[in-house]
Design an enzyme around this catalytic site. Structure first.
Site, short mmCIF file in Angstrom:
data_model
loop_
_atom_site.label_atom_id
_atom_site.label_comp_id
_atom_site.label_asym_id
_atom_site.label_seq_id
_atom_site.Cartn_x
_atom_site.Cartn_y
_atom_site.Cartn_z
N ARG A 158 -9.72 0.65 8.54
CA ARG A 158 -9.32 -0.70 8.89
C ARG A 158 -10.43 -1.45 9.62
NH1 ARG A 158 -3.41 0.49 8.83
NH2 ARG A 158 -2.35 -1.49 8.69
N ARG A 193 11.64 -5.19 5.22
CA ARG A 193 11.28 -3.78 4.99
C ARG A 193 12.16 -2.83 5.80
NH1 ARG A 193 5.16 -1.93 5.48
NH2 ARG A 193 5.20 -3.04 7.46
N ARG A 225 10.98 -0.62 11.34
CA ARG A 225 9.88 -0.43 12.28
C ARG A 225 9.94 -1.44 13.42
NH1 ARG A 225 4.61 0.00 8.55
NH2 ARG A 225 3.78 -1.06 10.37
N ARG A 280 -0.92 -8.66 13.65
CA ARG A 280 -1.40 -7.68 12.67
C ARG A 280 -2.18 -8.38 11.55
NH1 ARG A 280 4.16 -5.16 11.49
NH2 ARG A 280 3.15 -4.08 9.75
N LYS A 315 0.83 -1.21 0.00
CA LYS A 315 0.00 0.00 0.00
C LYS A 315 0.87 1.26 0.00
CE LYS A 315 -1.97 -1.04 3.94
NZ LYS A 315 -1.27 -2.32 4.24
P1 ADP Z 1 2.22 -1.79 3.29
O1 ADP Z 1 2.23 -0.29 3.22
O2 ADP Z 1 1.02 -2.38 2.61
O3 ADP Z 1 2.42 -2.31 4.67
P2 ADP Z 1 4.82 -1.59 1.92
O4 ADP Z 1 4.50 -0.75 0.72
O5 ADP Z 1 5.55 -0.97 3.03
O6 ADP Z 1 3.46 -2.30 2.44
O7 ADP Z 1 5.61 -2.88 1.39
C1 ADP Z 1 6.14 -3.83 2.30
C2 ADP Z 1 7.57 -4.24 1.85
O8 ADP Z 1 7.48 -5.01 0.65
C3 ADP Z 1 8.47 -3.06 1.54
O9 ADP Z 1 9.78 -3.38 1.97
C4 ADP Z 1 8.39 -2.91 0.01
O10 ADP Z 1 9.60 -2.39 -0.53
C5 ADP Z 1 8.15 -4.35 -0.43
N1 ADP Z 1 7.23 -4.46 -1.57
C6 ADP Z 1 6.17 -3.65 -1.88
N2 ADP Z 1 5.53 -4.09 -3.00
C7 ADP Z 1 6.19 -5.22 -3.40
C8 ADP Z 1 6.01 -6.13 -4.50
N3 ADP Z 1 5.02 -5.98 -5.39
N4 ADP Z 1 6.86 -7.17 -4.58
C9 ADP Z 1 7.88 -7.33 -3.69
N5 ADP Z 1 8.10 -6.50 -2.62
C10 ADP Z 1 7.27 -5.45 -2.49
P1 ADP Z 2 0.97 -1.94 7.82
O1 ADP Z 2 2.32 -2.15 7.28
O2 ADP Z 2 0.57 -2.97 8.84
O3 ADP Z 2 -0.10 -1.73 6.80
P2 ADP Z 2 0.64 0.75 9.05
O4 ADP Z 2 1.84 1.60 9.04
O5 ADP Z 2 -0.49 1.08 8.13
O6 ADP Z 2 1.16 -0.72 8.81
O7 ADP Z 2 0.04 0.66 10.53
C1 ADP Z 2 0.88 0.36 11.64
C2 ADP Z 2 0.01 0.20 12.88
O8 ADP Z 2 -0.67 1.44 13.17
C3 ADP Z 2 -1.10 -0.84 12.77
O9 ADP Z 2 -0.64 -2.15 13.08
C4 ADP Z 2 -2.09 -0.32 13.83
O10 ADP Z 2 -1.66 -0.62 15.14
C5 ADP Z 2 -1.99 1.20 13.65
N1 ADP Z 2 -2.96 1.72 12.67
C6 ADP Z 2 -2.68 2.32 11.47
N2 ADP Z 2 -3.81 2.68 10.84
C7 ADP Z 2 -4.83 2.31 11.66
C8 ADP Z 2 -6.25 2.42 11.57
N3 ADP Z 2 -6.86 2.95 10.48
N4 ADP Z 2 -6.99 1.93 12.60
C9 ADP Z 2 -6.40 1.39 13.67
N5 ADP Z 2 -5.08 1.27 13.83
C10 ADP Z 2 -4.29 1.72 12.83
#
Ligand code: ADP
Ligand code: ADP
Ligand code: ZN
Length: 218
Positions: free
Chosen positions: A88, A127, A161, A172, A13
């Site tokens: 969420r 990551r 993180r 999660r 995302k």
């Molecule tokens: P989210 O925001 O949904 O938690 P991230 O965008 O942070 O996910 O992606 C999680 C990890 O996977 C990051 O280290 C990113 O560089 C990597 N990543 C994102 N998209 C892909 C993909 N299509 N294939 C492989 N690795 C990916």
């Molecule tokens: P992810 O890689 O899991 O998509 P995020 O950076 O979006 O991570 O979120 C990290 C943490 O922040 C989540 O595990 C949760 O504890 C909290 N969080 C983020 N967005 C929300 C939301 N919309 N509602 C509740 N908790 C949230």
């Protein structure tokens, strides 16, 4: 254009929202980033959120809804936004609909990024991000072009993180399946849900999202 990116932790995302904001010229709003900034600032909200995030659980709907309400009211969201990490829960989704309705705005599109659980664990384990500008990386899938140097700002400082460890990832993922998945049929019913295959390479996911956006404007 008001867009939501939905998907489990590690689906991509943040990566796709970052790329999309440059193409659509609307800001990405990451609730995870907003919460991490609050934790860093040591505010009341930050202290509360820290405990919940470390446990891999969700911060309460009340807190999240007021955070988003404030954020989307700012002038830079005037021509739209990309939500990354919100809603969420069904309660958050319903509250968002109500607040947008009050603002005489509406959602255009919800893109679900699908990735299987095994791949998510590997993505999260690898990551990291630039400590200075926040650019996201992965040990194997998206390493900086020059090892140890941020592609975007040239910084040598990177962070991982605290919640990106195996135990927290399990909670999660569980929270995603129990609390976030029920949001999907809510948007499906509204006819604005589209899915993209998040198992593909980063650039191919981007291309698929572009196709979805193109179809929308037809
Ligand atoms: P989210 O925001 O949904 O938690 P991230 O965008 O942070 O996910 O992606 C999680 C990890 O996977 C990051 O280290 C990113 O560089 C990597 N990543 C994102 N998209 C892909 C993909 N299509 N294939 C492989 N690795 C990916
Ligand atoms: P992810 O890689 O899991 O998509 P995020 O950076 O979006 O991570 O979120 C990290 C943490 O922040 C989540 O595990 C949760 O504890 C909290 N969080 C983020 N967005 C929300 C939301 N919309 N509602 C509740 N908790 C949230
Ligand atoms: Zn950087």
């Amino acid at each position: 254009m008001n867009i939501i990116l939905l998907g489990p932790p590690g689906a991509g995302k943040g990566t796709q929202a970052e790329l999309l904001q440059n193409r659509l010229h609307v800001p990405k709003l990451s609730t995870g980033d907003m919460l991490r900034a609050a934790v860093k600032s040591g505010s009341d909200l930050g202290r509360k959120a820290d405990v919940v995030m470390k446990a891999g659980q969700l911060v309460s709907d009340d807190i999240m809804i007021s955070l988003i309400r404030e954020r989307i009211s700012l002038p830079d969201c005037g021509s739209g936004f990309i939500l990354d990490g919100f809603p969420r829960t069904l309660g958050q989704a319903e509250a968002l609909n109500t607040m947008l309705h009050e603002m005489h705005r509406k959602l255009d599109l919800v893109i679900e990024i699908t990735v299987n659980d095994a791949a998510l664990v590997e993505r999260i384990a690898g990551r990291f991000a630039c400590a200075k500008c926040g650019a996201g990386y992965h040990d194997t899938h998206k390493a900086p072009k020059v090892a140890g140097v941020c592609d975007v700002c040239g910084s040598h400082d990177f962070t991982r993180r605290k919640d990106d460890n195996r135990e927290t990832v399990a909670s999660r993922l569980q929270a995603y399946h129990l609390q976030t998945v029920p949001v999907l049929p809510y948007y499906k019913q509204q006819g604005i849900l589209r899915s993209v295959d998040g198992m593909a390479e980063i650039k191919d996911v981007t291309a698929e999202m572009d196709r979805v956006l193109k179809n929308l404007s037809k």
